[in-house]
Design a protein around this motif. Sequence first.
Motif, PDB file in Angstrom:
ATOM      1  N   UNK A   6     -13.124  -7.002  -5.587  1.00 26.69           N
ATOM      2  CA  UNK A   6     -11.956  -7.837  -5.762  1.00 26.69           C
ATOM      3  C   UNK A   6     -10.682  -7.047  -6.004  1.00 26.69           C
ATOM      4  N   UNK A   7     -10.781  -5.735  -6.019  1.00 27.29           N
ATOM      5  CA  UNK A   7      -9.603  -4.898  -6.219  1.00 27.29           C
ATOM      6  C   UNK A   7      -8.858  -4.742  -4.908  1.00 27.29           C
ATOM      7  N   UNK A   8      -7.557  -4.629  -4.988  1.00 27.72           N
ATOM      8  CA  UNK A   8      -6.735  -4.437  -3.794  1.00 27.72           C
ATOM      9  C   UNK A   8      -6.804  -2.971  -3.402  1.00 27.72           C
ATOM     10  N   UNK A   9      -6.927  -2.709  -2.096  1.00 28.27           N
ATOM     11  CA  UNK A   9      -7.044  -1.326  -1.636  1.00 28.27           C
ATOM     12  C   UNK A   9      -5.732  -0.573  -1.828  1.00 28.27           C
ATOM     13  N   UNK A  10      -5.815   0.718  -2.001  1.00 33.23           N
ATOM     14  CA  UNK A  10      -4.664   1.573  -2.277  1.00 33.23           C
ATOM     15  C   UNK A  10      -3.552   1.480  -1.243  1.00 33.23           C
ATOM     16  N   UNK A  11      -3.842   1.528   0.072  1.00 34.07           N
ATOM     17  CA  UNK A  11      -2.731   1.455   1.031  1.00 34.07           C
ATOM     18  C   UNK A  11      -1.916   0.169   0.906  1.00 34.07           C
ATOM     19  N   UNK A  12      -2.578  -0.944   0.604  1.00 37.07           N
ATOM     20  CA  UNK A  12      -1.857  -2.209   0.469  1.00 37.07           C
ATOM     21  C   UNK A  12      -0.979  -2.188  -0.776  1.00 37.07           C
ATOM     22  N   UNK A  13      -1.506  -1.665  -1.866  1.00 40.46           N
ATOM     23  CA  UNK A  13      -0.742  -1.582  -3.110  1.00 40.46           C
ATOM     24  C   UNK A  13       0.508  -0.742  -2.912  1.00 40.46           C
ATOM     25  N   UNK A  14       0.399   0.306  -2.119  1.00 40.23           N
ATOM     26  CA  UNK A  14       1.518   1.211  -1.912  1.00 40.23           C
ATOM     27  C   UNK A  14       2.490   0.698  -0.845  1.00 40.23           C
ATOM     28  N   UNK A  15       2.250  -0.505  -0.310  1.00 40.37           N
ATOM     29  CA  UNK A  15       3.172  -1.076   0.657  1.00 40.37           C
ATOM     30  C   UNK A  15       2.958  -0.605   2.081  1.00 40.37           C
ATOM     31  N   UNK A  16       1.814   0.025   2.332  1.00 40.73           N
ATOM     32  CA  UNK A  16       1.475   0.465   3.679  1.00 40.73           C
ATOM     33  C   UNK A  16       0.165  -0.193   4.061  1.00 40.73           C
ATOM     34  N   UNK A  17      -0.097  -0.215   5.326  1.00 46.99           N
ATOM     35  CA  UNK A  17      -1.397  -0.686   5.777  1.00 46.99           C
ATOM     36  C   UNK A  17      -2.389   0.452   5.718  1.00 46.99           C
ATOM     37  N   UNK A  18      -3.650   0.159   5.968  1.00 45.08           N
ATOM     38  CA  UNK A  18      -4.660   1.214   5.982  1.00 45.08           C
ATOM     39  C   UNK A  18      -4.483   2.128   7.189  1.00 45.08           C
ATOM     40  N   UNK A  19      -4.944   3.345   7.060  1.00 46.68           N
ATOM     41  CA  UNK A  19      -4.876   4.287   8.180  1.00 46.68           C
ATOM     42  C   UNK A  19      -5.969   3.968   9.190  1.00 46.68           C
ATOM     43  N   UNK A  20      -5.873   4.563  10.360  1.00 47.20           N
ATOM     44  CA  UNK A  20      -6.892   4.395  11.395  1.00 47.20           C
ATOM     45  C   UNK A  20      -8.249   4.859  10.866  1.00 47.20           C
ATOM     46  N   UNK A  21      -8.261   5.987  10.192  1.00 52.90           N
ATOM     47  CA  UNK A  21      -9.512   6.497   9.629  1.00 52.90           C
ATOM     48  C   UNK A  21     -10.077   5.537   8.596  1.00 52.90           C
ATOM     49  N   UNK A  22      -9.233   4.986   7.756  1.00 55.66           N
ATOM     50  CA  UNK A  22      -9.669   4.054   6.718  1.00 55.66           C
ATOM     51  C   UNK A  22     -10.339   2.833   7.346  1.00 55.66           C
ATOM     52  N   UNK A  23      -9.763   2.302   8.418  1.00 53.76           N
ATOM     53  CA  UNK A  23     -10.364   1.161   9.115  1.00 53.76           C
ATOM     54  C   UNK A  23     -11.719   1.537   9.710  1.00 53.76           C
ATOM     55  N   UNK A  24     -11.803   2.707  10.311  1.00 61.18           N
ATOM     56  CA  UNK A  24     -13.055   3.187  10.882  1.00 61.18           C
ATOM     57  C   UNK A  24     -14.108   3.333   9.783  1.00 61.18           C
ATOM     58  N   UNK A  25     -13.722   3.956   8.680  1.00 58.64           N
ATOM     59  CA  UNK A  25     -14.657   4.181   7.574  1.00 58.64           C
ATOM     60  C   UNK A  25     -15.170   2.861   7.010  1.00 58.64           C
TER      61      UNK A  25
END
Length: 82
Positions: A6-25
């Motif tokens: 239920x925690x928000x992922x780091x890229x979203x908290x920082x105002x960015x979307x996830x990286x390509x690698x993050x989506x793959x992972x």
Amino acid sequence: MSDHTGLVSLPVVMGRGPTAYFLFAEEQREAVKAELLARDGKAGVAAAAKEIGALWGKLSDEEKQVYKERAQQKAQEVRGEG
């Protein structure tokens, strides 16, 4: 975007979307953990991350491009542009 805790992922908290690698992972994590568990009897975070990194490294530029485009789209959504 939140994970199973239920925690928000780091890229979203920082105002960015996830990286390509993050989506793959994110997409590969469960299958890799299952494979490690079957093969080694354990599936630690570090071992899973190492395996996912190796899989990412084996992708062609064309295969990575799919994730890069998805990441760009998610970044626009996070910024309110999409």
